[in-house]
Design a protein around this motif. Structure first.
Motif, short mmCIF file in Angstrom:
data_model
loop_
_atom_site.label_atom_id
_atom_site.label_comp_id
_atom_site.label_asym_id
_atom_site.label_seq_id
_atom_site.Cartn_x
_atom_site.Cartn_y
_atom_site.Cartn_z
N MET A 39 0.96 -1.22 -0.08
CA MET A 39 -0.02 0.46 0.52
C MET A 39 1.07 1.29 -0.43
SD MET A 39 -3.19 -1.12 2.52
CE MET A 39 -4.84 0.24 1.72
N PHE A 40 0.50 1.67 -0.86
CA PHE A 40 1.11 3.27 -0.65
C PHE A 40 0.71 4.75 0.49
CE2 PHE A 40 1.19 1.63 -4.84
CZ PHE A 40 2.24 1.24 -5.14
N HIS A 41 0.83 3.91 1.86
CA HIS A 41 0.59 4.87 2.32
C HIS A 41 0.46 5.93 2.63
CE1 HIS A 41 -0.55 0.80 4.45
NE2 HIS A 41 0.38 0.69 4.98
N GLU A 42 1.62 6.78 2.67
CA GLU A 42 1.67 8.57 2.65
C GLU A 42 1.08 8.73 1.20
OE1 GLU A 42 5.80 9.28 1.81
OE2 GLU A 42 7.02 8.47 3.44
N ARG A 43 0.85 8.58 0.48
CA ARG A 43 -0.08 8.88 -1.02
C ARG A 43 -1.81 8.87 -0.69
NH1 ARG A 43 1.16 5.93 -6.22
NH2 ARG A 43 -1.00 6.43 -6.41
N ILE A 44 -2.00 7.85 0.15
CA ILE A 44 -3.35 7.32 0.85
C ILE A 44 -3.55 9.19 1.83
CG2 ILE A 44 -4.88 6.37 2.39
CD1 ILE A 44 -3.85 4.32 0.77
N VAL A 45 -2.45 9.19 2.96
CA VAL A 45 -2.91 9.86 3.67
C VAL A 45 -3.30 11.39 3.16
CG1 VAL A 45 -1.69 11.29 5.66
CG2 VAL A 45 -1.71 8.44 5.86
N ARG A 46 -2.28 11.95 2.40
CA ARG A 46 -2.09 13.02 1.63
C ARG A 46 -3.61 12.94 1.34
NH1 ARG A 46 3.33 12.29 -0.69
NH2 ARG A 46 1.94 11.34 -2.61
N THR A 47 -4.46 11.84 0.33
CA THR A 47 -5.11 12.11 -0.67
C THR A 47 -6.75 12.40 -0.08
OG1 THR A 47 -4.53 10.61 -2.45
CG2 THR A 47 -6.77 11.30 -2.23
N VAL A 48 -6.01 11.77 1.92
CA VAL A 48 -7.09 12.02 2.67
C VAL A 48 -7.71 13.09 3.29
CG1 VAL A 48 -8.00 12.06 4.61
CG2 VAL A 48 -7.80 9.52 3.14
N LEU A 49 -6.34 13.89 3.43
CA LEU A 49 -5.75 15.78 4.26
C LEU A 49 -7.00 16.67 3.08
CD1 LEU A 49 -3.18 15.23 5.38
CD2 LEU A 49 -5.28 15.41 6.89
N THR A 50 -6.51 16.48 1.74
CA THR A 50 -6.62 17.38 0.37
C THR A 50 -7.99 17.35 0.70
OG1 THR A 50 -4.34 17.25 -1.00
CG2 THR A 50 -6.71 17.22 -1.82
N ILE A 51 -9.17 16.15 0.10
CA ILE A 51 -10.33 16.18 0.23
C ILE A 51 -11.00 16.36 1.81
CG2 ILE A 51 -12.32 13.98 -0.16
CD1 ILE A 51 -10.69 12.21 -1.59
N THR A 52 -10.55 16.47 2.70
CA THR A 52 -10.84 16.51 3.53
C THR A 52 -11.19 18.69 3.55
OG1 THR A 52 -10.48 14.30 5.25
CG2 THR A 52 -11.55 16.59 6.48
N VAL A 53 -10.04 18.69 3.44
CA VAL A 53 -9.45 20.29 3.27
C VAL A 53 -10.28 20.93 2.51
CG1 VAL A 53 -8.42 22.25 2.67
CG2 VAL A 53 -7.22 20.29 4.08
N GLY A 54 -10.66 20.07 0.64
CA GLY A 54 -11.61 20.73 -0.06
C GLY A 54 -13.34 20.10 1.02
N TYR A 55 -13.02 19.68 1.41
CA TYR A 55 -14.37 19.30 2.06
C TYR A 55 -15.23 20.58 3.24
CZ TYR A 55 -18.63 17.08 4.75
OH TYR A 55 -19.89 16.96 4.80
N LEU A 56 -14.15 20.44 3.98
CA LEU A 56 -14.69 21.75 5.16
C LEU A 56 -14.45 22.92 4.18
CD1 LEU A 56 -11.31 20.67 7.56
CD2 LEU A 56 -14.19 20.39 8.28
N ILE A 57 -13.71 23.62 3.66
CA ILE A 57 -14.15 24.32 2.83
C ILE A 57 -15.88 24.76 1.88
CG2 ILE A 57 -13.47 25.73 0.42
CD1 ILE A 57 -10.25 24.87 0.92
N VAL A 58 -16.01 23.95 1.08
CA VAL A 58 -17.02 23.44 0.81
C VAL A 58 -18.73 23.80 1.66
CG1 VAL A 58 -19.21 22.22 0.05
CG2 VAL A 58 -16.53 22.26 -1.07
N MET A 59 -18.05 22.77 2.85
CA MET A 59 -18.85 23.48 4.45
C MET A 59 -18.95 24.87 4.84
SD MET A 59 -20.56 20.70 5.07
CE MET A 59 -20.65 20.91 6.97
#
Length: 148
Positions: A1-21
């Protein structure tokens, strides 16, 4: 698994979601029809969950360089000379150091070492003496991909 890539992806999507919220709470919710707020929240949560799922699928793919090597690399095989278990992974696999005797047709054989996550279902294929198919970068013989 590519743990670093997954963590970056989750953080990016979460930040985007918080902006939308923030935009939704600060401006859009005031202009919506009464009684629709719970449905809008449900829709926003569903969109967040879908984005997380798709993002994690995308992040878990092999890198572009690895995909290119799997397609265009030189075919060969590697005989496992020894294994050393390094750690247990989160999905019950084993991070294992493999010492290999690498052979590419038309070239001289050489030895190498690779650290590989061996899935639980494939442990019997990664024992000393077994042979596994590989792909070797034609420009850098030290760069290989196991193709079990």
């Amino acid at each position: 698994m590519f743990h670093e890539r997954i963590v970056r992806t989750v953080l990016t999507i979460t930040v985007g979601y918080l902006i939308v919220m923030a935009i939704w709470l600060g401006w859009l919710v005031q202009h919506t029809p009464p009684g629709t707020v719970p449905y809008q929240i449900g829709g926003l949560l569903a969109a967040y969950g879908s984005a997380l799922g798709l993002g994690m699928m995308w992040a878990d793919r092999p890198t572009r360089a690895d995909r290119k090597l799997e397609r265009r690399g030189l075919e060969g095989w590697a005989r496992i000379e020894s294994t050393q278990r390094l750690a247990e992974t989160a999905d019950h696999g084993q991070l294992t150091e493999l010492r290999l005797a690498l052979t590419v047709p038309g070239e001289e054989s050489y030895s190498g070492r690779v650290v590989y996550e061996v899935p639980a279902s494939m442990r019997e294929r990664f024992v000393p003496g077994r042979t596994v198919p590989i792909r070797v970068d034609p420009h850098n013989r030290d760069r290989i991909v196991l193709c079990p």
